[in-house]
Design a protein around this motif. Sequence first.
Motif, PDB file in Angstrom:
ATOM      1  N   MET A   1      41.878  46.228  44.051  1.00 49.09           N
ATOM      2  CA  MET A   1      41.942  45.353  42.894  1.00 49.09           C
ATOM      3  C   MET A   1      40.531  45.153  42.343  1.00 49.09           C
ATOM      4  O   MET A   1      39.585  45.012  43.098  1.00 49.09           O
ATOM      5  CB  MET A   1      42.512  43.991  43.280  1.00 49.09           C
ATOM      6  N   THR A   2      40.453  45.101  41.031  1.00 55.28           N
ATOM      7  CA  THR A   2      39.172  44.809  40.400  1.00 55.28           C
ATOM      8  C   THR A   2      38.911  43.303  40.466  1.00 55.28           C
ATOM      9  O   THR A   2      39.824  42.517  40.753  1.00 55.28           O
ATOM     10  CB  THR A   2      39.172  45.250  38.926  1.00 55.28           C
ATOM     11  N   ASN A   3      37.683  42.908  40.191  1.00 54.24           N
ATOM     12  CA  ASN A   3      37.352  41.478  40.186  1.00 54.24           C
ATOM     13  C   ASN A   3      38.187  40.722  39.160  1.00 54.24           C
ATOM     14  O   ASN A   3      38.609  39.592  39.402  1.00 54.24           O
ATOM     15  CB  ASN A   3      35.866  41.261  39.922  1.00 54.24           C
ATOM     16  N   GLU A   4      38.426  41.352  38.035  1.00 56.24           N
ATOM     17  CA  GLU A   4      39.245  40.722  36.993  1.00 56.24           C
ATOM     18  C   GLU A   4      40.683  40.519  37.477  1.00 56.24           C
ATOM     19  O   GLU A   4      41.291  39.467  37.247  1.00 56.24           O
ATOM     20  CB  GLU A   4      39.227  41.573  35.729  1.00 56.24           C
ATOM     21  N   GLU A   5      41.236  41.511  38.161  1.00 56.80           N
ATOM     22  CA  GLU A   5      42.596  41.396  38.703  1.00 56.80           C
ATOM     23  C   GLU A   5      42.672  40.318  39.776  1.00 56.80           C
ATOM     24  O   GLU A   5      43.657  39.576  39.847  1.00 56.80           O
ATOM     25  CB  GLU A   5      43.044  42.736  39.273  1.00 56.80           C
TER      26      GLU A   5
END
Length: 62
Positions: A1-5
């Motif tokens: 997962m990305t930081n935004e996710e």
Amino acid sequence: MTNEEIDQFKLEIYKNIIPQVVNMPEEKIVSIIKMVEEQNPDLPQGFGNMLYEQILVIKYRQ
């Protein structure tokens, strides 16, 4: 997962789950997560544990 996710995931927990579990004992939270995992075998391995940890972190920071 990305930081935004990850941030979006935490926000969804805060908005949708925390109001439901704020006064719920931890055992009840665990039983609900287990029930959801059993009914949704497509969930990634460890998702329930991650969700439970995030719920506790957010719940007890309030």
